[in-house]
Scaffold this motif. Structure first.
Motif, PDB file in Angstrom:
ATOM      1  N   ASP A  13     -16.330  10.185   5.299  1.00 16.49           N
ATOM      2  CA  ASP A  13     -15.236  10.061   4.339  1.00 16.49           C
ATOM      3  C   ASP A  13     -14.825   8.608   4.124  1.00 16.49           C
ATOM      4  O   ASP A  13     -13.766   8.344   3.559  1.00 16.49           O
ATOM      5  N   GLY A  14     -15.671   7.677   4.538  1.00 17.24           N
ATOM      6  CA  GLY A  14     -15.373   6.252   4.338  1.00 17.24           C
ATOM      7  C   GLY A  14     -15.159   5.882   2.881  1.00 17.24           C
ATOM      8  O   GLY A  14     -14.163   5.220   2.552  1.00 17.24           O
ATOM      9  N   PRO A  15     -16.053   6.292   1.966  1.00 20.04           N
ATOM     10  CA  PRO A  15     -15.859   5.927   0.556  1.00 20.04           C
ATOM     11  C   PRO A  15     -14.542   6.459  -0.007  1.00 20.04           C
ATOM     12  O   PRO A  15     -13.841   5.737  -0.722  1.00 20.04           O
ATOM     13  N   ALA A  16     -14.184   7.694   0.332  1.00 21.65           N
ATOM     14  CA  ALA A  16     -12.931   8.263  -0.173  1.00 21.65           C
ATOM     15  C   ALA A  16     -11.738   7.477   0.353  1.00 21.65           C
ATOM     16  O   ALA A  16     -10.765   7.244  -0.371  1.00 21.65           O
ATOM     17  N   PHE A  17     -11.811   7.031   1.600  1.00 25.62           N
ATOM     18  CA  PHE A  17     -10.732   6.237   2.184  1.00 25.62           C
ATOM     19  C   PHE A  17     -10.549   4.929   1.425  1.00 25.62           C
ATOM     20  O   PHE A  17      -9.440   4.583   1.010  1.00 25.62           O
ATOM     21  N   PHE A  18     -11.650   4.197   1.228  1.00 22.99           N
ATOM     22  CA  PHE A  18     -11.542   2.892   0.563  1.00 22.99           C
ATOM     23  C   PHE A  18     -11.126   3.041  -0.896  1.00 22.99           C
ATOM     24  O   PHE A  18     -10.313   2.267  -1.409  1.00 22.99           O
ATOM     25  N   VAL A  19     -11.682   4.035  -1.588  1.00 18.03           N
ATOM     26  CA  VAL A  19     -11.316   4.239  -2.995  1.00 18.03           C
ATOM     27  C   VAL A  19      -9.856   4.663  -3.087  1.00 18.03           C
ATOM     28  O   VAL A  19      -9.105   4.161  -3.923  1.00 18.03           O
ATOM     29  N   GLY A  20      -9.441   5.571  -2.207  1.00 17.21           N
ATOM     30  CA  GLY A  20      -8.042   6.018  -2.224  1.00 17.21           C
ATOM     31  C   GLY A  20      -7.082   4.861  -2.013  1.00 17.21           C
ATOM     32  O   GLY A  20      -6.105   4.707  -2.744  1.00 17.21           O
ATOM     33  N   PHE A  21      -7.364   4.018  -1.033  1.00 15.98           N
ATOM     34  CA  PHE A  21      -6.491   2.869  -0.774  1.00 15.98           C
ATOM     35  C   PHE A  21      -6.506   1.879  -1.932  1.00 15.98           C
ATOM     36  O   PHE A  21      -5.461   1.382  -2.350  1.00 15.98           O
ATOM     37  N   GLY A  22      -7.691   1.577  -2.442  1.00 17.62           N
ATOM     38  CA  GLY A  22      -7.800   0.611  -3.540  1.00 17.62           C
ATOM     39  C   GLY A  22      -7.055   1.069  -4.778  1.00 17.62           C
ATOM     40  O   GLY A  22      -6.287   0.309  -5.377  1.00 17.62           O
ATOM     41  N   VAL A  23      -7.255   2.321  -5.152  1.00 21.72           N
ATOM     42  CA  VAL A  23      -6.596   2.852  -6.346  1.00 21.72           C
ATOM     43  C   VAL A  23      -5.089   2.925  -6.109  1.00 21.72           C
ATOM     44  O   VAL A  23      -4.296   2.622  -7.007  1.00 21.72           O
ATOM     45  N   LEU A  24      -4.687   3.287  -4.900  1.00 21.55           N
ATOM     46  CA  LEU A  24      -3.252   3.344  -4.589  1.00 21.55           C
ATOM     47  C   LEU A  24      -2.607   1.969  -4.716  1.00 21.55           C
ATOM     48  O   LEU A  24      -1.539   1.829  -5.318  1.00 21.55           O
ATOM     49  N   ILE A  25      -3.263   0.944  -4.186  1.00 21.19           N
ATOM     50  CA  ILE A  25      -2.702  -0.408  -4.255  1.00 21.19           C
ATOM     51  C   ILE A  25      -2.567  -0.854  -5.705  1.00 21.19           C
ATOM     52  O   ILE A  25      -1.585  -1.473  -6.091  1.00 21.19           O
ATOM     53  N   LEU A  26      -3.556  -0.510  -6.541  1.00 16.93           N
ATOM     54  CA  LEU A  26      -3.521  -0.919  -7.948  1.00 16.93           C
ATOM     55  C   LEU A  26      -2.451  -0.176  -8.745  1.00 16.93           C
ATOM     56  O   LEU A  26      -1.873  -0.718  -9.678  1.00 16.93           O
ATOM     57  N   THR A  27      -2.208   1.075  -8.412  1.00 15.13           N
ATOM     58  CA  THR A  27      -1.359   1.908  -9.273  1.00 15.13           C
ATOM     59  C   THR A  27       0.026   2.185  -8.709  1.00 15.13           C
ATOM     60  O   THR A  27       0.916   2.605  -9.456  1.00 15.13           O
ATOM     61  N   ALA A  28       0.233   1.973  -7.416  1.00 11.60           N
ATOM     62  CA  ALA A  28       1.520   2.313  -6.799  1.00 11.60           C
ATOM     63  C   ALA A  28       2.719   1.617  -7.457  1.00 11.60           C
ATOM     64  O   ALA A  28       3.764   2.259  -7.630  1.00 11.60           O
ATOM     65  N   PRO A  29       2.617   0.347  -7.838  1.00  9.74           N
ATOM     66  CA  PRO A  29       3.787  -0.277  -8.469  1.00  9.74           C
ATOM     67  C   PRO A  29       4.274   0.477  -9.704  1.00  9.74           C
ATOM     68  O   PRO A  29       5.483   0.551  -9.950  1.00  9.74           O
ATOM     69  N   PHE A  30       3.360   1.067 -10.457  1.00 10.77           N
ATOM     70  CA  PHE A  30       3.765   1.786 -11.669  1.00 10.77           C
ATOM     71  C   PHE A  30       4.529   3.064 -11.337  1.00 10.77           C
ATOM     72  O   PHE A  30       5.335   3.526 -12.138  1.00 10.77           O
ATOM     73  N   LEU A  31       4.269   3.628 -10.139  1.00  8.82           N
ATOM     74  CA  LEU A  31       5.005   4.830  -9.739  1.00  8.82           C
ATOM     75  C   LEU A  31       6.481   4.520  -9.504  1.00  8.82           C
ATOM     76  O   LEU A  31       7.322   5.408  -9.527  1.00  8.82           O
ATOM     77  N   PHE A  32       6.803   3.246  -9.251  1.00 12.53           N
ATOM     78  CA  PHE A  32       8.206   2.849  -9.103  1.00 12.53           C
ATOM     79  C   PHE A  32       8.760   2.301 -10.414  1.00 12.53           C
ATOM     80  O   PHE A  32       9.908   2.529 -10.752  1.00 12.53           O
TER      81      PHE A  32
END
Ligand SMILES: [Zn+2]
Length: 124
Positions: free
Chosen positions: A48-67
């Motif tokens: 599940d390494g790829p899912a971990f890295f993709v999940g974190f990367g996408v979260l870092i890019l998009t999390a500010p918009f959630l606020f």
């Protein structure tokens, strides 16, 4: 033979050894061996390494918009539309990046000959 790195070949979803053969026969379904050079792909397991890295990367890019979106002065319907658009962007980015991350990790594992941890047993 292409003289490229496992990472660059992974970005192109190609075999890390020859840079020609496709790694996947379908979305995330790995070939057992490279169709071009015959390199055995079964030795590597990215789990599940790829899912971990993709999940974190996408979260870092998009999390500010959630606020930012809920706190914006936009009318309610526009906020809902922006949240829906953000959900589509998150889903699309994840689906697009998952094979790329898997290809890069797989090529790096094969390149560095990684494997299960082994401990030498010393009796007596
Ligand atoms: Zn190959």
């Amino acid at each position: 033979m292409n003289q490229t790195t496992p990472i660059l070949n992974g970005l192109r979803l190609r075999c890390g050894a020859c840079g020609q053969g496709r790694l996947f026969s379908a979305y995330l379904k790995l070939n057992e061996s490279c169709p071009h050079c015959g390199r055995d792909m079964r030795a590597a397991d990215t789990a599940d390494g790829p899912a971990f890295f993709v999940g974190f990367g996408v979260l870092i890019l998009t999390a500010p918009f959630l606020f930012l979106i809920p706190m914006s002065p936009l009318p309610g319907l526009l906020k809902a539309g922006a949240i829906l658009l953000l959900a589509l962007v998150i889903t699309g980015l994840s689906i697009w990046l998952l094979p790329v991350a898997k290809a890069i990790l797989l090529n790096l594992q094969l390149h560095h000959k990684s494997g299960e941890a082994e401990f030498e047993r010393k009796d007596g």
